[in-house]
Enzyme design. Structure first.
Site, mmCIF file in Angstrom:
data_model
loop_
_atom_site.group_PDB
_atom_site.id
_atom_site.type_symbol
_atom_site.label_atom_id
_atom_site.label_comp_id
_atom_site.label_asym_id
_atom_site.label_seq_id
_atom_site.Cartn_x
_atom_site.Cartn_y
_atom_site.Cartn_z
ATOM 1 N N ASN A 66 6.187 8.035 3.075
ATOM 2 C CA ASN A 66 6.204 8.824 1.842
ATOM 3 C C ASN A 66 6.886 10.163 2.089
ATOM 4 O O ASN A 66 6.521 10.901 3.017
ATOM 5 C CB ASN A 66 4.773 9.062 1.363
ATOM 6 N N HIS A 79 0.829 -1.204 0.000
ATOM 7 C CA HIS A 79 0.000 0.000 0.000
ATOM 8 C C HIS A 79 0.865 1.256 0.000
ATOM 9 O O HIS A 79 1.905 1.317 0.667
ATOM 10 C CB HIS A 79 -0.923 0.009 1.217
ATOM 11 N N HIS A 80 0.422 2.255 -0.754
ATOM 12 C CA HIS A 80 1.178 3.509 -0.860
ATOM 13 C C HIS A 80 1.180 4.273 0.467
ATOM 14 O O HIS A 80 2.000 5.173 0.669
ATOM 15 C CB HIS A 80 0.583 4.386 -1.963
ATOM 16 N N ALA A 81 0.291 3.944 1.382
ATOM 17 C CA ALA A 81 0.326 4.566 2.711
ATOM 18 C C ALA A 81 1.585 4.169 3.467
ATOM 19 O O ALA A 81 1.992 4.852 4.414
ATOM 20 C CB ALA A 81 -0.907 4.162 3.516
#
Length: 473
Positions: free
Chosen positions: A311, A138-140
């Protein structure tokens, strides 16, 4: 509990059934000489001894009390490897097209938020004694820089896997009671709100100063006024739940030669190759706009040596000169536009918030995302970009995984409402590995578009060689 930053949490809030917010990779392997049996079982046993090297893989999401602020990461306990490492096999003959279709289907499925937000699929049955790993996270949890931590844990530099220290036993911890959790949760949220407000107040002078720095070059004529809106294209639609995907490789040496000969950057060459493909694709469909298409290009804010799993990104919008027919003029125009965009982005990126808090965000923001998709506003409102283009440097030396040699590292990325096309590139050895991820409605023939990128790179090389020959003559 380690609370997510506002940027990390945004990828959770943006997620719907139509817009999964995971990034992935498609890694191709040459099976070890003489290998027989199930590579899935072989890989699973191999990775069980390394999963602890990626701390986020042992964490799962936990909501704050009453969901009034961003969720956080907590220990997940024992991992369910039957879920996290899946097995798949292509039907004969196991072609590239069959592999790409399987990846498109896998990529359309959301991760289970009750578990750690990652899942691998070992794909066998590929022609030429190859196997593949589709790795979804997941990009989270990760961006491109954080993804390199996963790469280091997963791969070796020799065919013989290196020895890995076993995980340190965890000391038993007393679980807080419901009342204690409530008190801690509320106090953490209030502290976070207070911290965010204080940071906002402290940053106001900095933000205002950097906004002035951004406007000044335009007012003084040092840079031109940037293109504010992108033209309408078939890629700018409300996306559905189906994806298309294609993977292709181009010569890294050729791309570097083109960059050196034209005084441009490697990233300019990647954008120019993509621009040429976009121009041809849309011209063939009689849908090429008069104005240049615009790409969103991520910028890493990660400092050298920083391996935090989160991120750390910013971004800029770059016109792609699709209204230029000559490939070298297109490349040089992209260089000019890229320089302008970098100057503007560089003046404000330090002031761009990497964290924020909003009371009730876990309930409010996903609802807004559902509303945006359900009303199909992306089909009618103007967009600021047409697609996303991302370029990540990979290792220039061969990698091995569980004794198998890595032959390609293709990215698999995200399509969102209004931006249904994503071109992501990673270098490996002497090639650039392109991953084309799209909404199926926006780009049903991703394989054809990927072929056009390879052809566009060849066109650039031919134009450079011809120009150099004319100079020499």
């Amino acid at each position: 509990m380690k609370q997510l930053s506002g940027i990390d949490a945004t990828f959770l809030y943006m997620e719907t059934d139509e817009t999964p917010m995971h990034v992935a990779g498609l890694t191709l392997y040459d099976l070890p000489k003489g290998f027989k049996g199930s590579f899935h079982k072989h890989f699973t046993e191999f990775f069980k001894g390394r999963v602890h090297l990626i701390p986020i893989f042992g964490m799962k999401l936990a909501k704050t009390m009453f969901e009034i602020d961003h969720p956080g990461w907590v220990d997940a306990g024992e991992l369910d490897f039957d879920y996290h490492i899946q097995s798949a096999k292509l039907p004969k003959p196991g072609t590239q097209a069959q592999l790409e279709q399987m990846v498109a289907d896998l990529h359309a499925v959301r991760l289970d938020r009750k578990k750690p937000l990652w899942q691998f699929t070992v794909i066998e049955g590929i022609e030429g004694r190859q196997a593949a790993l589709y790795s979804k996270v997941h990009h989270a949890a990760v961006d491109g820089g954080a993804g390199m931590v996963i790469t280091k844990a997963l791969y070796d530099m020799t065919e013989e896997p290196r020895e890995v220290e076993p995980p340190t036993p965890k000391a038993p911890q007393r679980k807080p009671s419901e009342i204690e959790r409530a008190i801690l949760g509320v106090s953490d949220v209030m502290a976070n709100v207070a911290r965010q407000q204080l940071n906002f107040i402290e940053n106001v002078p900095k933000v205002l100063g950097q906004m002035a720095d951004m406007v000044a070059p335009v007012l003084t004529g040092k840079v031109g006024l940037p293109q504010m809106l992108a033209p309408r294209t078939p890629f700018n639609v409300t996306v559905g739940s189906k994806r298309s995907y294609a993977a292709r490789s181009a010569s890294l040496s050729d791309a570097k030669m083109i960059a050196k000969a034209t005084g441009t950057k490697l990233n300019d060459v990647v954008m120019a190759a993509t621009s040429g493909a976009l121009r041809t694709y849309l011209m063939d469909k009689q849908k090429l706009p008069d104005a240049a298409l615009v790409a969103f290009v991520p910028i890493s804010l990660r400092e050298m040596g920083n391996s935090d799993i989160n991120n750390q990104v910013f971004g800029m919008n770059i016109p792609l000169a699709t209204n230029y027919g000559d490939p070298l003029k297109r490349l040089r125009k992209i260089k000019q536009e890229s320089g302008t965009s970098k100057a503007l982005a560089g003046s404000v990126k330090d002031a761009a918030p990497q964290d924020f808090t909003l009371i009730g965000a876990p309930s409010l923001l996903p609802g807004l995302m559902q509303l945006y998709g359900g009303t199909k506003l992306a089909d009618v409102i103007p967009q600021v970009v047409n697609l996303c283009i991302s370029n990540t440097a990979g290792p220039p030396f061969p990698l091995y995984c569980a004794g198998a040699k890595v032959t390609a590292l293709y990215p698999v990325s995200i399509a969102t409402h209004g931006v249904g096309l994503n071109v992501t590139v990673q270098s490996y050895l002497d090639h650039l590995d392109f991953g084309i991820t799209a909404d199926y409605k926006a780009l049903p023939d991703a394989d054809h578009f990927a072929d056009l990128i390879v052809a566009s790179m060849a066109e650039l090389k031919e134009a450079v060689v011809k120009e150099q020959a004319q100079k020499d003559a």
